[in-house]
Write an enzyme that holds these catalytic residues in place. Structure first.
Site, PDB file in Angstrom:
ATOM      1  N   LYS A 186      -0.301  -4.288   6.323  1.00 27.44           N
ATOM      2  CA  LYS A 186       0.745  -3.314   6.668  1.00 27.44           C
ATOM      3  C   LYS A 186       1.081  -3.401   8.156  1.00 27.44           C
ATOM      4  O   LYS A 186       0.315  -3.966   8.944  1.00 27.44           O
ATOM      5  CB  LYS A 186       0.268  -1.896   6.331  1.00 27.44           C
ATOM      6  CG  LYS A 186      -0.243  -1.706   4.917  1.00 27.44           C
ATOM      7  CD  LYS A 186       0.824  -1.854   3.848  1.00 27.44           C
ATOM      8  CE  LYS A 186       0.234  -1.468   2.492  1.00 27.44           C
ATOM      9  NZ  LYS A 186       1.158  -1.677   1.378  1.00 27.44           N
TER      10      LYS A 186
HETATM   11  C1  LIG Z   1       0.520  -0.795   0.103  1.00 31.77           C
HETATM   12  C2  LIG Z   1       1.319   0.320  -0.492  1.00 31.77           C
HETATM   13  C3  LIG Z   1       0.710   1.445  -1.065  1.00 31.77           C
HETATM   14  C4  LIG Z   1      -0.746   1.520  -1.379  1.00 31.77           C
HETATM   15  O1  LIG Z   1      -1.593   1.369  -0.363  1.00 31.77           O
HETATM   16  P1  LIG Z   1      -3.113   0.868  -0.641  1.00 31.77           P
HETATM   17  O2  LIG Z   1      -3.774   1.134   0.650  1.00 31.77           O
HETATM   18  O3  LIG Z   1      -3.025  -0.586  -0.979  1.00 31.77           O
HETATM   19  O4  LIG Z   1      -3.654   1.687  -1.755  1.00 31.77           O
HETATM   20  C5  LIG Z   1       1.514   2.485  -1.467  1.00 31.77           C
HETATM   21  N1  LIG Z   1       2.848   2.416  -1.364  1.00 31.77           N
HETATM   22  C6  LIG Z   1       3.475   1.336  -0.858  1.00 31.77           C
HETATM   23  C7  LIG Z   1       4.962   1.330  -0.784  1.00 31.77           C
HETATM   24  C8  LIG Z   1       2.732   0.245  -0.411  1.00 31.77           C
HETATM   25  O5  LIG Z   1       3.365  -0.824   0.082  1.00 31.77           O
END
Ligand SMILES: *Cc1c(COP(=O)(O)O)cnc(C)c1O
Length: 368
Positions: A186
């Site tokens: 992210k």
């Molecule tokens: C990555 C993501 C999540 C979930 O996050 P995790 O930490 O992998 O559980 C939720 N919403 C969106 C749009 C994402 O890209």
């Protein structure tokens, strides 16, 4: 092979501060929910411009515990888009609630005020909106006002939009609460899993803090139902404190990569993402292009040594776990986009030469 992101490049860039942060935590002997978590929570809440941040184990827990704290219960319906990787739907299902799907704007690929209005009229108990691919929803303030006027809680999914701003205001500060993920890839990522709920409501923050630790009101005293263990650990929090000060500059570099693509990719069969120039409403989490021959483009890039990915190939309402449950649901833009989207490499450490390599490879594609 040039991949769509490179965690090795990031780790190399931050090598010394990473080692320092990890040494500090191991020397302290405090490993879970301690001073590093508290410090990061305060810094991130201040960054977003909200009163509170509650660190969690991952972003999906942030969605689920955020919805639970907002009062969503089993049997209720919760609105979400169907083009955002099933995360919100997973959280909704975990509560025993049912997703009510919204279609997206075909150009920006995020939800619209009109769709939110439609699901509010249909009687949903809560709304989740997703700032997808790093694109802040332009209408987020109007959506928040509309939900507030109807008394329906709004949760922003900011897992792809750390630092994206509308009129100077960060995504995550518009809704009743916001869910963030700090998954390593992210825009703000740990070196492992992490997540958070951000909110300006002291009451909501306190509830999420209880929900992340067994529903405790005091040690070993369980008060709240629907809780679990979803704690952020000290190492991840210390690392996030290393990366947070670089977030805005990293987002600017991501944007510059997409701007280079947008100005120099010239191909009738490839459509670049719609974003407004240099503005910080877009933090380029993923550079998602569109093509009617997406699979052809993907194969060509692979031959040229360039990785790509599809975010996301299966709309939520067509996921196999649902069987025929949503067979009658039609989301024309969502369904069409799932067959056309392709994610190109985009990350802050990309070199200009790597950016050039992607541009040349796309421009050389001989579409069938
Ligand atoms: C990555 C993501 C999540 C979930 O996050 P995790 O930490 O992998 O559980 C939720 N919403 C969106 C749009 C994402 O890209």
């Amino acid at each position: 092979m040039l991949q769509i992101n490179s965690l090795a490049a990031k780790i190399g860039r931050f090598e010394a501060p990473i080692q320092q942060a990890l040494a500090r935590v191991t020397a302290s002997g405090w490993l879970v929910l301690g001073p590093e978590v508290r410090q990061f929570e305060q810094a991130f809440a201040a960054y977003v411009g909200a009163g509170y941040c509650v660190g969690l184990a991952n972003g999906t827990d942030a969605l689920e515990l955020g919805l639970r704290a907002l009062g969503v219960a089993s049997g209720q319906r919760v609105a979400t888009v169907a083009n955002a990787g099933m995360y919100a739907s997973t959280a909704i299902l975990a509560i025993g609630a049912a997703p009510e799907f919204m279609d997206v704007d075909p150009a920006t690929q995020v939800t619209t005020l009109a769709e939110v209005e439609r699901v509010l009229d249909a009687g949903v108990a809560a709304v989740v909106v997703t700032h997808l691919y790093g694109q802040a929803i332009r209408d987020i303030a109007h959506i928040a006002a509309l939900c507030a006027a109807r008394g329906v809680p709004l949760l922003e999914d900011c897992a792809q939009a750390h630092g994206a701003r509308i009129d100077g205001r960060c995504t995550g500060s518009f809704g009743d609460a916001a869910a963030f993920s700090f998954y390593p890839t992210k825009n703000l990522g740990a070196l492992g899993d992490g997540g958070a709920v951000v909110t300006s409501s002291e009451r909501l923050a306190a509830r999420v803090a209880q929900l992340r630790q067994y529903g405790w009101s005091a040690k070993y005293q369980v008060e709240l139902a629907g809780a679990r263990n979803s704690r952020l650990d000290e190492m991840q929090a210390a690392l996030l404190s290393v990366f947070l000060p670089a977030l805005d500059a990293d987002n600017a570099r991501r944007r510059a990569v997409v701007r280079a693509y947008a100005s120099r990719i010239r191909h009738a069969g490839v459509q670049l993402p719609a974003f407004d120039g240099g503005g910080d409403s877009y933090v380029a989490h993923l550079c998602v292009v569109r093509s009617l021959d997406r699979d052809g483009l993907r194969a060509h890039l692979r031959e040229q040594g360039i990785g790509s990915d599809v975010h996301y190939p299966i709309p939520d309402h067509r996921q196999p776990l649902f069987g025929e449950r949503f067979a009658a649901v039609r989301l024309p833009h969502t369904e069409r986009l799932a067959g056309e989207v392709l994610t190109l490499p985009c990350y802050p450490e990309m070199t200009d030469a790597q950016v050039d390599q992607v541009i040349e490879a796309v421009n050389q594609w001989q579409a069938a």
